[in-house]
Design an enzyme around this catalytic site. Structure first.
Site, mmCIF file in Angstrom:
data_model
loop_
_atom_site.group_PDB
_atom_site.id
_atom_site.type_symbol
_atom_site.label_atom_id
_atom_site.label_comp_id
_atom_site.label_asym_id
_atom_site.label_seq_id
_atom_site.Cartn_x
_atom_site.Cartn_y
_atom_site.Cartn_z
ATOM 1 N N GLU A 285 0.621 0.025 1.226
ATOM 2 C CA GLU A 285 1.918 -0.338 0.627
ATOM 3 C C GLU A 285 3.039 -0.312 1.662
ATOM 4 O O GLU A 285 4.039 -0.996 1.514
ATOM 5 C CB GLU A 285 2.262 0.602 -0.536
ATOM 6 C CG GLU A 285 1.642 0.171 -1.846
ATOM 7 C CD GLU A 285 2.233 0.850 -3.073
ATOM 8 O OE1 GLU A 285 3.040 1.786 -2.929
ATOM 9 O OE2 GLU A 285 1.861 0.448 -4.179
ATOM 10 N N HIS A 306 -25.273 5.507 5.407
ATOM 11 C CA HIS A 306 -26.492 4.945 4.823
ATOM 12 C C HIS A 306 -26.187 3.760 3.912
ATOM 13 O O HIS A 306 -27.021 3.332 3.123
ATOM 14 C CB HIS A 306 -27.259 6.037 4.071
ATOM 15 C CG HIS A 306 -27.722 7.137 4.983
ATOM 16 N ND1 HIS A 306 -29.025 7.259 5.423
ATOM 17 C CD2 HIS A 306 -27.032 8.132 5.586
ATOM 18 C CE1 HIS A 306 -29.119 8.300 6.246
ATOM 19 N NE2 HIS A 306 -27.916 8.849 6.364
ATOM 20 N N LYS A 419 2.513 -7.575 -11.912
ATOM 21 C CA LYS A 419 3.199 -7.061 -13.108
ATOM 22 C C LYS A 419 3.863 -8.204 -13.860
ATOM 23 O O LYS A 419 3.754 -8.302 -15.088
ATOM 24 C CB LYS A 419 4.272 -6.042 -12.709
ATOM 25 C CG LYS A 419 3.736 -4.736 -12.157
ATOM 26 C CD LYS A 419 4.893 -3.772 -11.926
ATOM 27 C CE LYS A 419 4.461 -2.539 -11.185
ATOM 28 N NZ LYS A 419 5.579 -1.701 -10.770
HETATM 29 O O1 PA5 Z 1 4.768 4.106 -3.595
HETATM 30 C C1 PA5 Z 1 5.290 3.653 -4.601
HETATM 31 O O2 PA5 Z 1 6.523 3.587 -4.737
HETATM 32 C C2 PA5 Z 1 4.468 3.180 -5.771
HETATM 33 O O3 PA5 Z 1 3.103 3.229 -5.528
HETATM 34 C C3 PA5 Z 1 4.760 4.016 -7.012
HETATM 35 O O4 PA5 Z 1 4.478 5.361 -6.729
HETATM 36 C C4 PA5 Z 1 3.938 3.569 -8.221
HETATM 37 O O5 PA5 Z 1 4.104 2.208 -8.437
HETATM 38 C C5 PA5 Z 1 4.387 4.330 -9.465
HETATM 39 O O6 PA5 Z 1 5.739 4.119 -9.705
HETATM 40 P P1 PA5 Z 1 6.568 5.029 -10.696
HETATM 41 O O7 PA5 Z 1 6.580 6.417 -10.160
HETATM 42 O O8 PA5 Z 1 7.944 4.426 -10.720
HETATM 43 O O9 PA5 Z 1 5.889 4.972 -12.048
#
Ligand code: PA5
Length: 431
Positions: A285, A306, A419
């Site tokens: 990310e 393996h 989304k």
């Molecule tokens: O790193 C990030 O910002 C994302 O992976 C969020 O943690 C994830 O989408 C969850 O978001 P939220 O805490 O707003 O539900």
């Protein structure tokens, strides 16, 4: 330098020369300065860097006392969250307490901990509801935005379950971790008078494990969060352009520019599984954007030697490896004597750690001989303090690595695309 985690470059010699490192020095110096002074891309989201020194002391103490309350009044803790809102907690709990934590928790007088809201699977959710049975449970629902679909749906189910069991007292079993000011979850918490913890401003999900997001579930599992913090503080103190976290970030970028597009994290302990899941999210990310980035994946060795070991050895040369090596494990076993039908007499009396080390060095040499670069990160021991160091080490590496690749490591706009499509298909108003 404390160096609880050290970068070992001995297996990189045939892949990287000094000039390649020298070429990165001034860019790395800039990246470190930008991260520290917040002047780089996404620089408003870098509060996690100083969290080990700046974290709200009142909140930290309250986390510890609420964790004790949950330990005393609940046999099960349900943690609701997805991505950065659960991976860090799960990684720490399973690394320190073992992957079978839930099978040993009750014996140690601790609540079992289950993570939900990270899938839309009805089967998985039903399984967890069945596991709770008629036992006492608490809920920690975690969402920075407070609007993420998967945890919001799961919260509906588990909130209802708590209300059916505890009636008006359900509010004493529900803990909310969310933004300090805004979001649907913040409103729900205020309306129902739930105890709340804060996802600090300017700390993104995948950089939030050392806030209430990770600390409450971790503390419930009996891990000393003071120790975790002590290690993170040492890593922050060690952080500068000469630190091993920066050397590691530079090395990844040199290999990437040579055409190694995949980083395979590996280690010889099954308890690395969720550390690897956390790392995959942290790096994917942070770096996978603008059609650039190293794709992070992971394997547990020797298990996966393996299966995917064959590809690493003889497949297409697009992978480099980052080996996590625990130097001093708190547990070891001696190989017992027996008849020699299994031809293992030569190992009798030797420790399993001796075998593990032999497997690791043998594997690294096999892979580098086939043209697969190997970075080795030595982790001093398997204590909570060293894990705190490791977490901060990787967070700074991911941030610096992103800056070296000229991207903003603190946003994740790409996640929104699925989304939007899903909301259209499901008929969400406004989509
Ligand atoms: O790193 C990030 O910002 C994302 O992976 C969020 O943690 C994830 O989408 C969850 O978001 P939220 O805490 O707003 O539900």
């Amino acid at each position: 330098m404390t160096n609880l985690v050290t970068f070992d470059n001995q297996f990189l010699k045939k892949f990287i020369n000094d000039e390649e490192y020298d070429n990165f020095q001034s860019t790395a110096q800039n990246a470190v300065e930008q991260l520290i002074d917040g002047s780089g891309a996404g620089g408003t989201e870098t509060k996690w860097l100083n969290l080990p020194n700046d974290y709200d002391a009142e909140e930290f103490t309250r986390i510890q006392s609420v964790a004790k309350k949950i330990q005393n009044d609940s046999e099960v803790l349900i943690v609701i969250g997805i991505g950065g809102s659960y991976l860090g907690a799960r990684a720490v709990i399973e690394y320190i307490n073992g992957t079978n934590y839930n099978l040993t928790a009750n014996r140690d007088g601790l609540p079992e901990i289950y993570f939900v809201g990270n899938t839309t699977s009805a089967a998985y959710q039903q399984e967890i509801i069945n596991i709770i049975g008629d036992r006492d449970f608490s809920i920690n629902v975690i969402s920075k935005s407070g609007t993420t679909t998967e945890p919001a749906i799961a919260f509906r189910f588990f909130k209802k379950l708590a209300e059916q069991k505890y009636g008006d007292q359900a509010k004493d079993k529900i803990y909310v971790t969310t933004d300090s000011q805004k979001g649907a979850l913040k409103e729900v918490a205020a309306k129902n008078d739930y105890e709340t913890f804060v996802v600090p401003d300017r700390v993104g999900g995948r950089y939030s494990v050392l806030s209430a997001v990770g600390l409450l579930p971790i503390s419930v599992s009996g891990i000393d969060i003071d120790k975790l913090y002590a290690g993170a503080r040492l890593a922050l103190g060690d952080f500068n352009v000469e630190s091993d976290s920066v050397k590691y970030a530079i090395t990844r970028n040199i290999l990437y520019r040579q055409g190694f597009n995949i980083e395979l994290f590996n280690g010889y302990e099954p308890r690395f599984q969720y550390i690897f899941e956390w790392l995959k999210q942290l790096f994917a990310e942070s770096e996978g954007k603008n059609n650039r980035g190293i794709f992070p994946t992971a394997a547990i060795f020797t298990t996966d030697l393996h299966s995917i070991g064959q590809f690493i050895q003889e497949g297409r040369k697009i992978i480099f490896e980052t080996v996590l090596n625990i130097k001093k494990s708190s547990m070891d076993e001696i190989i017992p004597s027996g008849d020699n039908v299994d031809q293992l007499a030569y190992l009798e009396g030797k420790n399993l750690s001796f075998i593990t080390n032999g497997a690791m060095i043998g594997t690294i040499n096999a892979h580098i001989s086939a043209g697969v670069p190997n970075i080795k990160l030595d982790i001093e021991d398997d204590e909570a303090r060293t894990l705190g160091y490791l977490i901060h080490f990787f967070e700074t590496s991911a941030a610096i690595s992103g800056y070296l690749n000229a991207i903003n490591p603190f946003n994740q706009n790409g996640v929104e695309v699925y989304k939007t499509n899903m909301f259209k298909i499901l008929g969400k108003p406004g989509y």
